[in-house]
Design a protein around this motif. Structure first.
Motif, mmCIF file in Angstrom:
data_model
loop_
_atom_site.group_PDB
_atom_site.id
_atom_site.type_symbol
_atom_site.label_atom_id
_atom_site.label_comp_id
_atom_site.label_asym_id
_atom_site.label_seq_id
_atom_site.Cartn_x
_atom_site.Cartn_y
_atom_site.Cartn_z
ATOM 1 N N LEU A 151 2.138 -3.269 -6.496
ATOM 2 C CA LEU A 151 2.716 -1.937 -6.332
ATOM 3 C C LEU A 151 1.796 -1.045 -5.512
ATOM 4 N N TRP A 152 0.496 -1.134 -5.758
ATOM 5 C CA TRP A 152 -0.452 -0.305 -5.016
ATOM 6 C C TRP A 152 -0.493 -0.706 -3.542
ATOM 7 N N THR A 153 -0.533 -2.009 -3.258
ATOM 8 C CA THR A 153 -0.640 -2.430 -1.865
ATOM 9 C C THR A 153 0.643 -2.153 -1.086
ATOM 10 N N GLU A 154 1.792 -2.273 -1.726
ATOM 11 C CA GLU A 154 3.051 -2.075 -1.011
ATOM 12 C C GLU A 154 3.462 -0.615 -0.899
ATOM 13 N N HIS A 155 3.065 0.214 -1.837
ATOM 14 C CA HIS A 155 3.550 1.596 -1.864
ATOM 15 C C HIS A 155 2.427 2.622 -1.732
ATOM 16 N N ARG A 156 1.274 2.203 -1.240
ATOM 17 C CA ARG A 156 0.133 3.101 -1.118
ATOM 18 C C ARG A 156 0.447 4.296 -0.220
ATOM 19 N N ALA A 157 1.112 4.075 0.891
ATOM 20 C CA ALA A 157 1.423 5.175 1.810
ATOM 21 C C ALA A 157 2.336 6.199 1.155
ATOM 22 N N HIS A 158 3.295 5.741 0.376
ATOM 23 C CA HIS A 158 4.202 6.669 -0.305
ATOM 24 C C HIS A 158 3.457 7.470 -1.367
ATOM 25 N N LEU A 159 2.618 6.788 -2.135
ATOM 26 C CA LEU A 159 1.902 7.464 -3.218
ATOM 27 C C LEU A 159 0.893 8.478 -2.682
#
Length: 83
Positions: free
Chosen positions: A32-40
């Motif tokens: 989740l962190w690697t795939e959605h880091r930009a969103h977070l």
């Protein structure tokens, strides 16, 4: 009634489930962190702006409200008193 050996066997199963769940959650958090880091990370400035009104809403001060500001530190005014 539980036998002494049966209790240890159940405890071992519980520990295995806990470790398996912890491993699964660690892998899930990693992906989740690697795939959605930009969103977070893109939401962080908005969370900071949102924190300001929430701080004012939930912050009740440090006991300064209701004190007389004329120098009488020991006496408190009532809200309707206009002296």
């Amino acid at each position: 009634m539980n036998q002494p050996g049966q209790h240890r066997a159940n405890e071992g199963r519980e520990n295995r489930w806990k470790w398996a769940l912890a491993g699964f959650l660690a892998v899930a958090v990693f992906f989740l962190w690697t795939e959605h880091r930009a969103h977070l990370l893109g939401v962080l400035p908005y969370l900071l702006v949102l924190a300001c009104p929430l701080m004012h809403l939930f912050h009740h001060g440090h006991g300064h409200h209701g004190r007389d500001r004329s120098g009488d530190a020991g006496q408190q005014r009532s809200p309707g008193d206009q002296s």
